[in-house]
Design a protein around this motif. Structure first.
Motif, PDB file in Angstrom:
ATOM      1  N   LEU B 140      -1.873  10.360   0.308  1.00  0.00           N
ATOM      2  CA  LEU B 140      -2.392  10.056  -1.029  1.00  0.00           C
ATOM      3  C   LEU B 140      -2.531  11.325  -1.852  1.00  0.00           C
ATOM      4  O   LEU B 140      -2.243  11.338  -3.059  1.00  0.00           O
ATOM      5  CB  LEU B 140      -3.731   9.336  -0.910  1.00  0.00           C
ATOM      6  CG  LEU B 140      -4.250   8.722  -2.195  1.00  0.00           C
ATOM      7  CD1 LEU B 140      -3.300   7.660  -2.692  1.00  0.00           C
ATOM      8  CD2 LEU B 140      -5.607   8.107  -1.982  1.00  0.00           C
ATOM      9  N   ILE B 143       0.594  12.211  -3.501  1.00  0.00           N
ATOM     10  CA  ILE B 143       0.833  11.434  -4.722  1.00  0.00           C
ATOM     11  C   ILE B 143       0.101  12.076  -5.894  1.00  0.00           C
ATOM     12  O   ILE B 143       0.666  12.291  -6.975  1.00  0.00           O
ATOM     13  CB  ILE B 143       0.378   9.970  -4.521  1.00  0.00           C
ATOM     14  CG1 ILE B 143       1.221   9.327  -3.426  1.00  0.00           C
ATOM     15  CG2 ILE B 143       0.489   9.183  -5.796  1.00  0.00           C
ATOM     16  CD1 ILE B 143       0.727   7.981  -2.988  1.00  0.00           C
ATOM     17  N   ILE B 166       5.748  12.501  -5.227  1.00  0.00           N
ATOM     18  CA  ILE B 166       5.033  11.216  -5.249  1.00  0.00           C
ATOM     19  C   ILE B 166       5.699  10.244  -4.283  1.00  0.00           C
ATOM     20  O   ILE B 166       5.055   9.562  -3.477  1.00  0.00           O
ATOM     21  CB  ILE B 166       5.032  10.615  -6.666  1.00  0.00           C
ATOM     22  CG1 ILE B 166       4.251  11.499  -7.625  1.00  0.00           C
ATOM     23  CG2 ILE B 166       4.449   9.221  -6.665  1.00  0.00           C
ATOM     24  CD1 ILE B 166       4.338  11.041  -9.045  1.00  0.00           C
ATOM     25  N   ILE B 170       4.237   8.300  -0.961  1.00  0.00           N
ATOM     26  CA  ILE B 170       4.246   6.852  -0.741  1.00  0.00           C
ATOM     27  C   ILE B 170       4.937   6.523   0.569  1.00  0.00           C
ATOM     28  O   ILE B 170       4.482   5.678   1.345  1.00  0.00           O
ATOM     29  CB  ILE B 170       4.938   6.143  -1.925  1.00  0.00           C
ATOM     30  CG1 ILE B 170       4.071   6.261  -3.154  1.00  0.00           C
ATOM     31  CG2 ILE B 170       5.198   4.693  -1.613  1.00  0.00           C
ATOM     32  CD1 ILE B 170       4.699   5.728  -4.393  1.00  0.00           C
ATOM     33  N   LEU B 173       2.651   7.414   3.465  1.00  0.00           N
ATOM     34  CA  LEU B 173       1.579   6.416   3.546  1.00  0.00           C
ATOM     35  C   LEU B 173       2.081   5.128   4.191  1.00  0.00           C
ATOM     36  O   LEU B 173       1.435   4.563   5.087  1.00  0.00           O
ATOM     37  CB  LEU B 173       1.047   6.136   2.145  1.00  0.00           C
ATOM     38  CG  LEU B 173      -0.210   5.299   2.075  1.00  0.00           C
ATOM     39  CD1 LEU B 173      -1.404   6.151   2.404  1.00  0.00           C
ATOM     40  CD2 LEU B 173      -0.381   4.693   0.707  1.00  0.00           C
ATOM     41  N   SER B 174       3.264   4.684   3.742  1.00  0.00           N
ATOM     42  CA  SER B 174       3.761   3.406   4.259  1.00  0.00           C
ATOM     43  C   SER B 174       4.099   3.514   5.743  1.00  0.00           C
ATOM     44  O   SER B 174       3.872   2.579   6.500  1.00  0.00           O
ATOM     45  CB  SER B 174       4.975   2.953   3.464  1.00  0.00           C
ATOM     46  OG  SER B 174       6.071   3.773   3.752  1.00  0.00           O
TER      47      SER B 174
END
Lengths: 497, 224
Positions: B140, B143, B166, B170, B173-174
């Motif tokens: 995060l 990002i 960014i 993501i 994170l995924s």
């Protein structure tokens, strides 16, 4: 009836048109193949709509493609604007090549991306997986940013850069929201796993999603896709891109791309509503809607450029539509859906009119465009009626939709919202009418040198068709359309009986 | 899911890798040279590739291997390669124009990282292990740092790199939070990166030809 074939035709025809026009490099062929592709699309869209309305939703390829009434409605809206824009492109691009020194390369690049843009928009409402839908929205950004720089100038490059940068960052936020939506159904140790990003599956299993995460995910989705829709305060790219793009593209951006992006928000709105109850998502949409209306009206009041004027008007209209969905209920949602159609029809008329003015007067400055009525009577006549229809004077369909939205806000006891909305609508009414009045009537410049008279029929017929439709719909809403919209209302907002 | 039934040294390696990812984003915040940025981005993507590979081994998921190697090709090799080639072609030696001084950028980065940790802790700590919270909060923060880079630097290349950072965040994170995410999603995101970077590079070439610079600070003609 084999629906696969019609969907295939709808998708393949713009793709073929774009490739063949780029490869063959024949101007007449490129113009007419786009027209042919878009006419096929509008026929295909009506057939799909008829099937979905009378039989059942279409699911294809292991549910990768899902078309219900809402999707079919969106496909119709996109193909209407694609059709009108491809008629208008013929006139606009001929004038641009003859008068504005547009090169042949620029023309063929325009035809390539014009049809590709339509293709990416047509496929968006059909996609079931929401992450793939978002990437498709990103592809619409890329194809349309190349359309914004159809005529490469410093201003158009600036507009395209702002557009692609702002919207790509927005879409990445929406992607983050989508991943959080997936997480909300895949909490480790939870009994109910919803491992899919299809809106059909998410909608059915919405009650199993983790509420805390859905809250944050929905806000991220509204911010991310709201950037694409042009909701304030993420609207900053809208006036630049719409004013620098060629008019047929402005019409497609404004009248159909915004609807396609709003479609995603509304799908998530339904899912979040089923998971959290509609109170929370409704408040978010109402707030952002009112703020967009405010920004749009302020932009209209302080505007000197004809195309930026309509860009701000788009922001205002998208605010009204978002507000309608946010108010919910049968009147609010129905009004918002009807407003989508009304906005699509009238806004294309206005952008085509502004394009004709631009070619005649070589300026976008409202103060320098005077007395169009004496110079281009047909365009001026349609433009003035169009601006009256756009602001929602009774015979237009926009009047009905705005009236329904106000009715819903009064019914739900949001009196303040109703008062604010009426105030803003009046302000938009006065300022837009003043500005378009000064352009259409006013006294023509004595030194005006260009030849008087309208351009070819390709320049005003695409203004006439949607305008006539929007006025007829104001008097009489056909039974089919009524049933369709009621059906969509039930899809979005399940609590209405 | 990350954090179950694996030897301890795996977690140590993962923690180390992810802190290096964070470090590389701070390298970007503190540098003035564009080629430095691109190398830092490539390094960061490589770390994310290794991390994804380890996660794939842990979860024994073929999808994650595939995604990891695609990341290697697209994020670590292809994108930095075309960016560096572009710089060479246009012979860019100009420094990045910073609106904020470097110390202030780094402090903002730290604040954003702490904020990201706080957010992630509140959001997913009830059902996640510590290492997931650590990795996802750094994702995060990537990002946030990406957004900060976009708003505080005025060159087209740094804008592109901001978006890429960014995108990296993501992706990380995924992979960490929802390793079961359908592979189609990762594939289309990679495709999207390729298309977006290409389109933005073409646009910035147009800009270079028209205005003679990659700087976006003169893009101020359209107002109102």
């Amino acid at each position: 009836m084999n629906m696969k074939l019609f969907i295939f035709i709808v998708l393949i025809s713009p793709l073929l048109a774009s490739l063949s026009s780029f490869i063959l490099k024949n101007k007449r062929f490129a113009e007419y193949i786009s027209l042919l592709a878009s006419s096929l699309d509008i026929i295909g869209a009506f057939i799909i709509l008829y099937f979905v309305l009378n039989f059942k939703p279409i699911f294809l390829f292991n549910n990768a493609i899902a078309i219900d009434k809402f999707s079919a409605y969106l496909i119709l809206l996109v193909s209407i604007v694609y059709f009108l824009s491809s008629i208008y492109s013929i006139s606009y691009m001929r004038l641009a090549i003859n008068n504005e020194k547009m090169t042949e390369n620029e023309f063929f690049r325009y035809e390539l991306f014009f049809n590709l843009f339509a293709f990416t928009m047509l496929i968006a409402p059909m996609i079931n997986n929401m992450a793939v839908y978002l990437i498709d929205i990103e592809l619409t950004t890329i194809t349309s940013s190349f359309l914004v720089i159809s005529e490469v100038t410093e201003k158009s490059i600036e507009a395209a850069w702002k557009y692609i940068l702002v919207v790509s960052s927005g879409i990445s936020l929406a992607l983050l929201g989508t991943i959080l939506f997936y997480l909300s159904g895949n909490i480790p140790g939870s009994a109910n796993i919803v491992s899919s990003l299809d809106w059909t599956v998410l909608g059915l299993n919405a009650v199993y999603l983790n509420e805390g995460i859905v809250r944050i995910a929905f806000v991220l989705i509204v911010i991310g896709l709201g950037t694409k829709v042009g909701l304030a305060p993420m609207h900053t790219w809208v006036p630049d891109a719409y004013s620098e793009a060629p008019s047929p593209v402005s019409a497609m951006l404004s009248a159909s791309l915004e609807n396609v992006a709003l479609y995603g928000i509304i799908r998530y709105f339904g899912i979040a509503g089923k998971s959290l109850g509609f109170g929370y998502p409704e408040v978010i949409l109402i707030t952002i809607g009112i703020f967009s209306i405010f920004i749009g009206v302020m932009g209209i009041i302080y505007q000197n450029s004809s195309k930026r004027l309509f860009a701000y008007s788009s922001i205002e209209h998208m605010g009204i539509i978002t507000l309608g969905f946010g108010l919910g209920g049968i009147f609010g949602t129905f009004g918002a859906l009807l407003q989508m159609l009304g906005h699509t029809l009238t806004k294309s008329t206005m952008y085509f009119g502004a394009g004709n003015f631009l070619h005649k007067f070589k300026t976008k400055n409202i103060k320098k465009i005077k007395g169009v009525f004496h110079i281009m009577p047909k365009t001026a006549f349609l433009f003035s009626i169009g601006s009256v229809a756009l602001i929602g004077v009774p015979p237009s369909v926009i009047f009905i939709s705005e009236f329904l939205i106000i009715l819903q806000s009064l019914k739900d006891g949001y009196y303040l919202v109703a008062v604010i909305l009426i105030g803003f609508l009046l302000a938009a009414f006065i300022s837009l009418l003043t500005k378009s009045g000064s352009m259409v009537f006013g006294k023509a410049d004595e030194n005006f040198k260009a030849e008087r008279g309208d351009f070819s029929p390709f320049s005003y017929v695409p203004m006439l068709l949607p305008l006539a439709a929007s006025l007829i719909l104001g008097f009489y809403i056909p039974n089919g359309l009524h049933n369709l919209l009621i059906g969509i209302v039930h899809i979005i907002n399940f609590k209405i009986k | 899911m990350l954090g179950y039934s694996m030897p301890l040294y795996i977690y140590v390696i993962e923690d180390l890798l992810v802190s290096l990812v964070l470090l590389s984003s701070f390298v970007m915040l503190s540098s003035r040279w564009i080629s430095f940025y691109i190398h830092a981005y490539g390094f960061q993507s490589f770390l994310i590739f290794v991390l994804t590979l380890i996660l794939g081994i842990e979860a024994q998921s073929v999808d994650l291997y595939l995604v990891a190697f695609l990341t290697l090709f697209v994020r670590t090799i292809f994108v930095p390669y075309i960016l560096l080639k572009m710089i060479k072609k246009f012979n860019i030696k100009e420094e990045v124009k910073l609106t904020l001084k470097i110390p202030f950028s780094i402090i903002s980065g730290v604040v954003l990282t702490v904020f990201a940790y706080f957010l992630m802790y509140r959001l997913i700590s009830p059902f996640s292990t510590k290492i997931v919270v650590n990795v996802s909060s750094i994702a995060l923060s990537l990002i946030f740092v990406g957004f900060f880079m976009i708003i505080s630097r005025f060159t087209t290349i740094t804008h592109i790199l901001g978006l890429l950072v960014i995108e990296n965040g993501i992706f990380l994170l995924s992979v960490v939070v929802v390793p079961t995410l359908p592979i189609i999603v990762e594939l289309v995101v990679l495709f999207d990166i390729l298309v977006t970077v290409t389109a933005m590079l073409i646009l910035s070439m147009f800009m270079k030809m028209r205005t003679g610079s990659f700087s976006t600070s003169m893009l101020n003609r359209l107002v109102g």
